[in-house]
Design an enzyme around this catalytic site. Structure first.
Site, PDB file in Angstrom:
ATOM      1  N   HIS A  86       0.841  -1.202   0.000  1.00 53.87           N
ATOM      2  CA  HIS A  86       0.000   0.000   0.000  1.00 53.87           C
ATOM      3  C   HIS A  86       0.876   1.252   0.000  1.00 53.87           C
ATOM      4  O   HIS A  86       1.901   1.292   0.679  1.00 53.87           O
ATOM      5  CB  HIS A  86      -0.941   0.008   1.211  1.00 53.87           C
ATOM      6  CG  HIS A  86      -2.013   1.039   1.060  1.00 53.87           C
ATOM      7  ND1 HIS A  86      -1.781   2.371   1.300  1.00 53.87           N
ATOM      8  CD2 HIS A  86      -3.300   0.937   0.644  1.00 53.87           C
ATOM      9  CE1 HIS A  86      -2.903   3.043   1.041  1.00 53.87           C
ATOM     10  NE2 HIS A  86      -3.833   2.199   0.641  1.00 53.87           N
ATOM     11  N   GLU A 152      -4.064   1.617  -7.574  1.00 52.15           N
ATOM     12  CA  GLU A 152      -4.420   2.775  -6.755  1.00 52.15           C
ATOM     13  C   GLU A 152      -3.466   3.932  -7.063  1.00 52.15           C
ATOM     14  O   GLU A 152      -2.357   3.987  -6.493  1.00 52.15           O
ATOM     15  CB  GLU A 152      -4.271   2.440  -5.270  1.00 52.15           C
ATOM     16  CG  GLU A 152      -5.076   1.247  -4.819  1.00 52.15           C
ATOM     17  CD  GLU A 152      -5.370   1.315  -3.322  1.00 52.15           C
ATOM     18  OE1 GLU A 152      -6.539   1.455  -2.984  1.00 52.15           O
ATOM     19  OE2 GLU A 152      -4.429   1.241  -2.527  1.00 52.15           O
ATOM     20  N   GLY A 158      -7.582   9.358  -1.009  1.00 56.15           N
ATOM     21  CA  GLY A 158      -7.983  10.328   0.009  1.00 56.15           C
ATOM     22  C   GLY A 158      -8.095  11.763  -0.482  1.00 56.15           C
ATOM     23  O   GLY A 158      -8.158  12.688   0.322  1.00 56.15           O
ATOM     24  N   GLY A 211     -11.397   2.944   0.766  1.00 55.78           N
ATOM     25  CA  GLY A 211     -10.849   3.447   2.020  1.00 55.78           C
ATOM     26  C   GLY A 211     -11.916   4.177   2.808  1.00 55.78           C
ATOM     27  O   GLY A 211     -12.848   3.572   3.347  1.00 55.78           O
TER      28      GLY A 211
HETATM   29  P1  13P Z   1      -9.647   6.259  -0.139  1.00 56.24           P
HETATM   30  O1  13P Z   1     -10.836   5.457  -0.628  1.00 56.24           O
HETATM   31  O2  13P Z   1      -9.892   6.905   1.179  1.00 56.24           O
HETATM   32  O3  13P Z   1      -9.164   7.214  -1.182  1.00 56.24           O
HETATM   33  O4  13P Z   1      -8.469   5.219   0.124  1.00 56.24           O
HETATM   34  C1  13P Z   1      -8.195   4.281  -0.846  1.00 56.24           C
HETATM   35  C2  13P Z   1      -7.180   3.330  -0.330  1.00 56.24           C
HETATM   36  O5  13P Z   1      -6.075   3.708   0.007  1.00 56.24           O
HETATM   37  C3  13P Z   1      -7.569   1.931  -0.217  1.00 56.24           C
HETATM   38  O6  13P Z   1      -6.493   1.118   0.108  1.00 56.24           O
END
Ligand code: 13P
Length: 229
Positions: A86, A152, A158, A211
């Site tokens: 991650h 991602e 975020g 997330g």
């Molecule tokens: P967000 O959905 O808060 O952008 O985070 C995504 C994430 O890092 C999932 O591992």
């Protein structure tokens, strides 16, 4: 087609009361989701028969590694999946750490969810494919077993930003072309109840890694409803 819904709770919920409310609110959805809680709450979910992943594992099998969790102990507790690489951890890791973590997970029969993605600078320079190809090559050196990938983009995590639908489709096609098996690829980064209708139209997505939008059970239920049609 029904999508995989993986929820990375990160460090959002920090009391047993919040965790128990969360579990109560989602008990009817438990067959449709995989939850990645913080380690201290893993067993609360496992006791209630949720499908569970761990947010990180050690690159070592056992020994003098303060604060770390072995793949063996996760498996032994009932964890099914391991999130590896991650971006919130990647910056602290050495080049070969992710590869070692994947090997630990696979040796202990955990299903690996490998996170990859470019940062904003690389996105703006049109280097996304180059970056993720390199990330995959390094992470999977000498590994033949099947894994799951979560694409991602770091700049989408975020931030409320996402790439365009066509861009995500193109990158997922590219990722799939790098494997000689039918790899499942998730998308993660600012997935929410507001954009899930749009994101769910991307034909080659196998699921989502969610997330912050997964922390509120009602928001998560809306996302599940759209993706399970
Ligand atoms: P967000 O959905 O808060 O952008 O985070 C995504 C994430 O890092 C999932 O591992």
């Amino acid at each position: 087609m029904k999508k995989l819904i993986f929820v990375n709770l990160k460090m959002y919920l920090n009391t047993i009361e919040d965790i128990q409310n969360y579990i109560d609110n989602l008990k009817n959805e438990k067959d449709k989701i995989v939850i990645f809680p913080s380690n201290i709450y893993l067993y609360e979910f496992i006791k209630q028969n949720f499908q569970i992943g761990i947010q990180n594992i050690s690159s070592y099998p056992k020994g003098a590694h303060t604060g770390c969790t072995s793949a063996l102990s996760a498996k032994d507790l009932g964890v099914k999946y391991a999130l590896i690489g991650h971006s919130e951890l990647r910056e602290y890791e050495k080049k070969d750490t992710i590869n070692q973590k994947i090997k630990q997970a696979l040796n202990n029969n955990l299903k690996v969810v490998l996170c990859i993605g470019e940062n904003l600078e690389h996105y703006n320079q049109n280097k996304t494919k180059e970056i993720i190809k390199k990330q995959i090559e390094i992470a999977l050196e000498n590994i033949k077993e099947q894994i799951i990938i979560s694409y991602e983009p770091v700049w989408a995590i975020g931030t409320g930003l996402t790439p365009k639908k066509e861009e995500i489709k193109d990158i997922i096609d590219y990722i799939k072309s790098l494997f000689n098996y039918k790899i499942k690829v998730l998308y993660g980064g600012s997935v929410s109840d507001k954009n899930i209708n749009k994101l769910n139209q991307i034909s080659n997505i196998d699921g989502f890694l969610i997330g912050s939008a997964g922390v509120n059970p009602n928001t998560l239920k809306k996302i599940i409803e759209v993706t399970q049609k």
